[in-house]
Design an enzyme around this catalytic site. Sequence first.
Site, PDB file in Angstrom:
ATOM      1  N   PRO A   2       0.688  -0.986   0.017  1.00  0.00           N
ATOM      2  CG  PRO A   2      -0.082  -1.124   1.920  1.00  0.00           C
ATOM      3  CD  PRO A   2       0.816  -1.631   1.297  1.00  0.00           C
ATOM      4  CD  GLU A   3       3.921   3.703  -3.630  1.00  0.00           C
ATOM      5  OE1 GLU A   3       3.799   4.987  -3.577  1.00  0.00           O
ATOM      6  OE2 GLU A   3       4.380   3.114  -4.514  1.00  0.00           O
TER       7      GLU A   3
END
Length: 277
Positions: A2-3
């Site tokens: 996840p960014e």
Amino acid sequence: MPELPEVETTRRGLAPVVENRSIQRAVVRHRGMRLPVPQGLEQRLAGARIEALTRRGKYLLFNCVPAQGKPGALIVHLGMSGRLWLVDSATAPQKHDHFDLVIDSGRVIRLRDPRRFGLVLWQPGDALAHPLLAAMGPEPLTADFDGPMLYRETRPRSAAIKLVIMDSHVVAGVGNIYANESLFRAGIDPRTPARRVSQARCARLAQEIKTVLGEAIDAGGSSLRDYVGSDGMAGHFQNRFFVYGRAGEPCMRCGTAIRELRQGQRATCYCPRCQNR
DNA sequence: CCGACAACCTGTGAGC
DNA sequence: TGCTCACAGGTTGTCG
């Protein structure tokens, strides 16, 4: 995995489910995250009311008022492989399901993180006072991050521009994918020493970072491997990458083969023709 | 201050 | 099929 866009997608999915609700109980199945899950967290969270679910960089902040004791925040970071999603209370936890928040509505928010690079922490009072958050740079999507600010921050730095925009002390939440993509969009060679990026190009880069993050959030994030949003739906921004993961394939703007190299032990993908120093 | 590198941990895919 | 190796969305810390 996840960014920032994936974390924001998760936040948007969960906020309506948790805000102004109480936590029935919390379940910790594995305390060995990047930092240990604090002892006593379950007792602290039992009966706590969640007033808001917010985000700072890639950190999710469940702002809580416990049944007893002072307000504080449950801080969750998804690391490389974490995801947080809603499951039915009857769903049996699997191997890497380390943490549950059981909401009084009966819904369960479950953290799955095979690599355990993520974090589950408690911070009394304001979450932003936590040492991991206090030193962070501005949010990339707010007005305090802009061209002039980026220009100022880059002046003393000789490190490659890609490493600088990925430094959370400069700007929060820009990870490998979106660093690559924003540099492509801005036409800047990722290896350029930060102090040699002009004022105009800093302005362009700041704008492209905002644009690409915004577009990715609108697309529900990028689904690589098994990432899905809190509702189990995959994001689709991965279909709109210009350079990330496209080494050897033709540039979508000029047809030149995309190149890959390593910076700070991370893959950098760029177009040797469209991106210049 | 900087860059290089290791560390945390597991899963996956490529190559043999 | 199965083994080994490199690598994966992040971040911190150490060393020279």
